[in-house]
Design a protein around this motif. Structure first.
Motif, PDB file in Angstrom:
ATOM      1  N   ILE A  22       0.848  -1.185   0.000  1.00  0.00           N
ATOM      2  CA  ILE A  22       0.000   0.000   0.000  1.00  0.00           C
ATOM      3  C   ILE A  22       0.884   1.236   0.000  1.00  0.00           C
ATOM      4  O   ILE A  22       1.889   1.296   0.712  1.00  0.00           O
ATOM      5  CB  ILE A  22      -0.931   0.020   1.231  1.00  0.00           C
ATOM      6  N   GLU A  68      -9.121  -4.044   3.096  1.00  0.00           N
ATOM      7  CA  GLU A  68      -9.718  -2.786   3.529  1.00  0.00           C
ATOM      8  C   GLU A  68     -10.913  -3.076   4.429  1.00  0.00           C
ATOM      9  O   GLU A  68     -11.673  -4.012   4.185  1.00  0.00           O
ATOM     10  CB  GLU A  68     -10.139  -1.960   2.309  1.00  0.00           C
ATOM     11  N   ARG A  69     -11.047  -2.295   5.478  1.00  0.00           N
ATOM     12  CA  ARG A  69     -12.152  -2.468   6.406  1.00  0.00           C
ATOM     13  C   ARG A  69     -13.036  -1.226   6.390  1.00  0.00           C
ATOM     14  O   ARG A  69     -12.708  -0.209   5.773  1.00  0.00           O
ATOM     15  CB  ARG A  69     -11.644  -2.744   7.823  1.00  0.00           C
ATOM     16  N   ILE A  94      -3.723  -8.253   3.690  1.00  0.00           N
ATOM     17  CA  ILE A  94      -4.147  -6.873   3.946  1.00  0.00           C
ATOM     18  C   ILE A  94      -5.463  -6.635   3.217  1.00  0.00           C
ATOM     19  O   ILE A  94      -5.538  -6.756   1.988  1.00  0.00           O
ATOM     20  CB  ILE A  94      -3.089  -5.861   3.471  1.00  0.00           C
ATOM     21  N   CYS A 116      -8.930   2.565   6.325  1.00  0.00           N
ATOM     22  CA  CYS A 116      -8.364   1.670   7.333  1.00  0.00           C
ATOM     23  C   CYS A 116      -8.231   0.271   6.736  1.00  0.00           C
ATOM     24  O   CYS A 116      -8.980  -0.107   5.830  1.00  0.00           O
ATOM     25  CB  CYS A 116      -9.247   1.615   8.580  1.00  0.00           C
ATOM     26  N   ASN A 117      -7.264  -0.470   7.229  1.00  0.00           N
ATOM     27  CA  ASN A 117      -7.016  -1.824   6.736  1.00  0.00           C
ATOM     28  C   ASN A 117      -6.842  -2.784   7.897  1.00  0.00           C
ATOM     29  O   ASN A 117      -6.282  -2.432   8.932  1.00  0.00           O
ATOM     30  CB  ASN A 117      -5.768  -1.872   5.853  1.00  0.00           C
ATOM     31  N   THR A 118      -7.322  -3.991   7.694  1.00  0.00           N
ATOM     32  CA  THR A 118      -7.059  -5.080   8.629  1.00  0.00           C
ATOM     33  C   THR A 118      -5.895  -5.900   8.093  1.00  0.00           C
ATOM     34  O   THR A 118      -5.898  -6.320   6.931  1.00  0.00           O
ATOM     35  CB  THR A 118      -8.295  -5.982   8.784  1.00  0.00           C
TER      36      THR A 118
END
Length: 398
Positions: free
Chosen positions: A222, A267-268, A265, A253-255
């Motif tokens: 990213i 996206e949340r 990875i 935000c990413n988990t």
């Protein structure tokens, strides 16, 4: 921010109750070394093997009040925790070997392999070497060489590794460590002024002989710098904030899930950012543990307190699975002119090394003015020689 007379080190205990944020100066034992107030050093929590070394904090690099860069390494630990007063001990570590140069904007992590532990330093920025400076660029900074430093605190030695996969120096990247592996994500390249979508996996093997360090380039990186990461599970992390280009914050935000030799990875759901956060140019903050992140934004100059910051708590998981905010002004802000530094990456001023709920009502008492003159109990001041004429009651570090 920069420390005041009541806290020369700039190390504070944070008390957050009922949406009120208070900072109280930390106390140091009398046998502690001098810890200068540092801006944006690399900090790493290390879990010790014995009860007396239950948790230590390794501090490396950063900028001093004179705008100089530090190459020193400090280890800070809690030595006692009586009622309403926590005392820290700070020790400067002397290293031999390939000692990393003074820097900031770098990361430090601890890896565990074959029953042994080592710290890993990577990235950052440093001033141009003295021999290459000109009048116009005397205080210019450059990316440090992309070397990986392994630090063994038990024996006080440091070794650098040059890996062919790491070609460019990076600053303000994200690094996540688990067992013997470190993942390096994003970052900013000052030479090219880009945020390449990097994703590296560093594998550190610690056999009886010489350590082995390998690097693998992974897909799925990213483009981001200065992002914040908090751990929400044994293998799960959440990445928040940062910048995706020079004039745009990264609002996603990413988990991040770590498995054996694998990273995922995704996206949340984006938090419901307040209008103040959406429209601000700069934001900063740090992980508070337990899936909580403290975010700060500069206050509007039109407000009564022009140098105030507004703080928000973002809860990404754990016991409370909802976003919660606490907008409070705080006077412990930096007195440095914002024009003296890069407005984005260098705006990060906070680093929290304790969990969000580490301090309860009995840990931190109410702040009072008597603390301003109580430097004698901090054990911080230097003992002078017999013929010294400095009044320790008025002396302040330059």
């Amino acid at each position: 921010g920069w420390p005041k007379r009541s806290c020369p080190t700039g190390v504070f205990l944070l008390d957050l109750k009922k949406n009120e944020l208070k900072l109280k100066p930390a106390f140091f034992s009398k046998d502690s070394c001098y810890l200068p107030p540092l801006r944006y050093p690399a900090v790493c929590a290390v879990r010790g093997r014995t009860e007396s070394e239950k948790c230590q904090y390794v501090i490396h690099g950063g900028k001093t009040p004179n705008n100089e860069l530090s190459d020193k390494i400090y280890v800070m630990s809690i030595v006692c925790k009586p009622s309403k007063k926590i005392t820290f001990k700070c020790t400067e570590k002397e290293l031999v070997g390939d000692v990393p140069e003074a820097r900031y904007g770098h990361t430090i992590n601890t890896v565990h392999s074959r029953g042994k532990s080592m710290s890993v330093i990577f990235g950052g920025r440093s001033y141009i070497p003295v021999g290459q400076r000109t009048t116009e660029k005397w205080n210019s900074v450059v990316d440090c060489m992309p070397h990986v430093f392994l630090v063994d605190f038990e024996f006080g030695c440091c070794t650098s590794y040059i890996l062919p996969e790491l070609q460019d120096g990076l600053s303000f990247h994200v690094s996540i460590a688990r067992n013997d592996t470190i993942y390096i994500l994003g970052g900013h390249s000052l030479e090219n002024n880009i945020r390449p979508p990097n994703l590296y996996r560093l594998k550190i093997d610690l056999p009886l002989g010489s350590p082995s360090v390998s690097c693998t380039i992974l897909p799925g990186g990213i483009s981001v710098s200065s992002a914040l990461v908090t751990q929400t599970g044994d293998k799960e992390f959440v990445m928040v904030g940062g910048y995706q280009c020079d004039n745009q914050k990264r609002m996603f935000c990413n988990t991040i899930t770590l498995e054996d030799n694998n990273i995922e990875i995704v996206e949340r759901e984006t938090p419901d950012w307040t209008p103040d956060i959406k429209h601000c140019k700069i934001w900063f903050g740090s992980d508070m543990g337990n899936g909580a992140i403290l975010l700060g934004i500069p206050g509007d100059n039109k407000q009564l307190i022009s140098d105030a910051n507004y703080f928000y708590i973002l809860r990404c998981g754990g016991a409370r699975d909802e976003e919660e905010e606490a907008a409070q002004t705080c006077s412990q802000t930096s007195t440095e002119d914002p024009g003296d530094s890069t407005p984005f990456e260098d705006s990060e001023e906070f680093c929290f090394s304790a969990e969000a709920n580490s301090f309860d009502d009995d840990d931190i008492d109410t702040y009072n003015e008597d603390d301003e003159e109580d430097e004698s109990e901090t054990g911080y001041w230097i003992t002078c020689s017999a013929n010294c004429d400095i009044d320790i009651n008025t002396w302040v570090p330059f």
